[in-house]
Design an enzyme around this catalytic site. Structure first.
Site, PDB file in Angstrom:
ATOM      1  N   CYS A 155      -6.271  -5.768 -12.574  1.00  0.00           N
ATOM      2  CA  CYS A 155      -7.586  -5.687 -13.227  1.00  0.00           C
ATOM      3  C   CYS A 155      -7.741  -6.913 -14.130  1.00  0.00           C
ATOM      4  O   CYS A 155      -6.755  -7.457 -14.619  1.00  0.00           O
ATOM      5  CB  CYS A 155      -7.637  -4.405 -14.056  1.00  0.00           C
ATOM      6  N   SER A 163      -8.601  -7.016 -17.086  1.00  0.00           N
ATOM      7  CA  SER A 163      -8.098  -6.764 -18.444  1.00  0.00           C
ATOM      8  C   SER A 163      -6.643  -7.215 -18.588  1.00  0.00           C
ATOM      9  O   SER A 163      -6.235  -7.660 -19.658  1.00  0.00           O
ATOM     10  CB  SER A 163      -8.210  -5.282 -18.800  1.00  0.00           C
ATOM     11  N   HIS A 176      -6.840 -10.854 -19.147  1.00  0.00           N
ATOM     12  CA  HIS A 176      -7.331 -11.164 -20.500  1.00  0.00           C
ATOM     13  C   HIS A 176      -6.173 -11.269 -21.500  1.00  0.00           C
ATOM     14  O   HIS A 176      -6.250 -12.019 -22.471  1.00  0.00           O
ATOM     15  CB  HIS A 176      -8.299 -10.085 -20.993  1.00  0.00           C
ATOM     16  N   HIS A 197      -2.178  -1.382 -15.930  1.00  0.00           N
ATOM     17  CA  HIS A 197      -2.679  -0.124 -16.512  1.00  0.00           C
ATOM     18  C   HIS A 197      -3.437   0.713 -15.501  1.00  0.00           C
ATOM     19  O   HIS A 197      -3.926   1.780 -15.850  1.00  0.00           O
ATOM     20  CB  HIS A 197      -3.584  -0.448 -17.704  1.00  0.00           C
ATOM     21  N   CYS A 236      -8.447   3.038 -13.538  1.00  0.00           N
ATOM     22  CA  CYS A 236      -9.249   2.102 -14.331  1.00  0.00           C
ATOM     23  C   CYS A 236     -10.539   1.717 -13.626  1.00  0.00           C
ATOM     24  O   CYS A 236     -11.583   2.281 -13.896  1.00  0.00           O
ATOM     25  CB  CYS A 236      -8.478   0.844 -14.730  1.00  0.00           C
TER      26      CYS A 236
END
Ligand code: PAD
Ligand code: ZN
Length: 378
Positions: free
Chosen positions: A47, A49, A52, A68, A175
């Site tokens: 993902c 994220s 990031h 995650h 997610c």
């Protein structure tokens, strides 16, 4: 041989410092403490994220085991865990559900105060870690850390799911799918006939499109600077696709012209402050609602004209699609099993977990929607 109560040595992708590749290492995974669960990860998605954290847009402590969005099987449980047993299929929850805090008790919110996002994170709830590598403690990510063969989760960060669920598909409910779909049906509560705009057509943005379509939106405008994303957006329900780079004027003006007075609902699913402001400004001047789904970049502030709010627009955020995770994730898995929505179109690549760096290259070059990392050799 049961490893319950013992340290497990296994492979994990460790991120030692920012802006470096993952390094596949042997790590030691401690047994679960009271109210914790050790899980063998079967499938985990990549993902934005996670990326990031690598770039510093989402600040977390290093070294860290990221990941995650996953699904796995319980290996062992700590003292006091009664609702989940070894062998159960589970999805880790990056937004926990403790069931006791003001957020969990409120019907208006889902961001349990035990969440690891706003706290800066990196640890289990007791302030320690269960991972060690080369004698160093390795941080957890969002209470999940799934880029590893085994992980340890607090029981409020785990949902038990249907034993028949295919883990290589339903990991996405951990997610990307739930975040996007829920932003439309749960946070925005899009009504039939609405006009919607979605900025960013990754796994999360495409799931927003699915949510808008399921809610009966009449017009779904997909916005991305990468036109290669448009075919899939149309397949999943977009009625119009717009590339801001094809226009001289700002994108919010383009969208207002396309719709007359702006859209009913706009979703920012990129994680840039410019698109956050554009997604507010393209909303209907009176009752438009703009939802921030993209993770806000660290240390950046937004300057915007407050007249946009004064005249009636609403600006809100959505973490994990507004779902109360422990309760909703098993229900979403059940809905997937009933074919109420699809996940396959979002999964464009499948790689062995040790090829994780290739998977991140596919994300960064805009070639993948979701890559699923698997741990078995086949
Ligand atoms: P992704 O990188 O797969 O998709 C992002 C898309 O945005 C790409 O298709 C880009 O081409 C596009 N894009 C980039 N710049 C622009 C621009 N200026 N205008 C329009 N489009 C642009 O990411 P993703 O789908 O995995 O995640 C999207 C965001 O959502 C990201 O910020 C991620 O961190 C966040 C997220 N939030 C939650 C939550 O709970 N709120 C959960 C998961 C992910
Ligand atoms: Zn995610």
């Amino acid at each position: 041989m049961s490893m319950a109560g013992k340290v497990i040595k296994c492979k994990a992708a460790v991120m030692w410092e920012a802006n470096k590749p993952f390094s596949i290492e042997e790590v030691e995974v401690a047994p679960p403490k009271a109210h914790e669960i050790r899980v063998k990860i079967v499938a985990t998605g990549i993902c934005r994220s996670d990326d990031h954290v690598i770039t510093g847009a989402l600040v977390m402590p290093f070294p860290i085991i990221l990941g995650h969005e996953a699904a796995g099987i319980v290996e062992s449980v700590g003292q006091g865990v009664t609702s989940i047993k070894p062998g159960d299929k589970v999805i880790p929850l990056f937004v926990p559900y403790c069931g006791e805090c003001s957020s969990c008790l409120s019907s208006k919110s889902n961001l349990c105060i035990k969440n690891n996002i706003s706290s800066g994170g990196g640890f289990m709830l007791d302030g320690t870690t269960r991972f060690t590598c080369k004698g160093k403690a390795i941080h957890h990510f969002l209470g999940t850390s799934t880029f590893t063969e085994y992980t340890v989760l607090h029981e409020s960060f785990v949902a038990k799911i249907d034993p028949a669920a295919p883990l290589e598909k339903v990991f996405l409910i951990g997610c990307g799918f739930s975040t996007g779909y829920g932003a439309a049906v749960q946070t925005a509560k899009v009504e039939p006939g609405s006009i919607c705009a979605i900025f960013g057509l990754g796994g999360v943005g495409l799931s927003v499109i699915m949510g808008c379509k399921a809610a009966g939106a009449s017009r779904i405008i997909a916005v991305d600077i990468n036109s290669d994303k448009f075919a899939k957006a149309k397949e999943l329900g977009a009625t119009d696709c717009v590339n801001p780079r094809d226009f001289k004027k700002p994108i919010h003006e383009v969208l207002i012209e396309m719709t007359g007075h702006g859209v009913d609902y706009a979703f920012e699913v990129v994680g840039h402050i410019e698109t956050m402001v554009a997604a507010l400004a393209c909303c209907h001047y009176n009752y438009g609602v703009s939802v921030v789904v993209g993770v806000p970049p660290a240390a950046q502030k937004i300057t915007f004209d407050p007249m946009l709010l004064f005249t009636g627009r609403t600006w809100k955020g959505s973490v994990f699609g507004g779902w109360k995770s422990k309760d909703s994730v098993p229900k979403l898995v059940a809905d997937y099993m009933k074919k109420i929505f699809v996940l396959d179109p979002l999964i464009t690549h499948r790689l062995h977990f040790t090829k994780i760096n290739e998977g991140f290259d596919l994300l960064r070059t805009g070639k993948s929607i979701r890559t699923v990392l698997v741990f078995q050799d086949s």
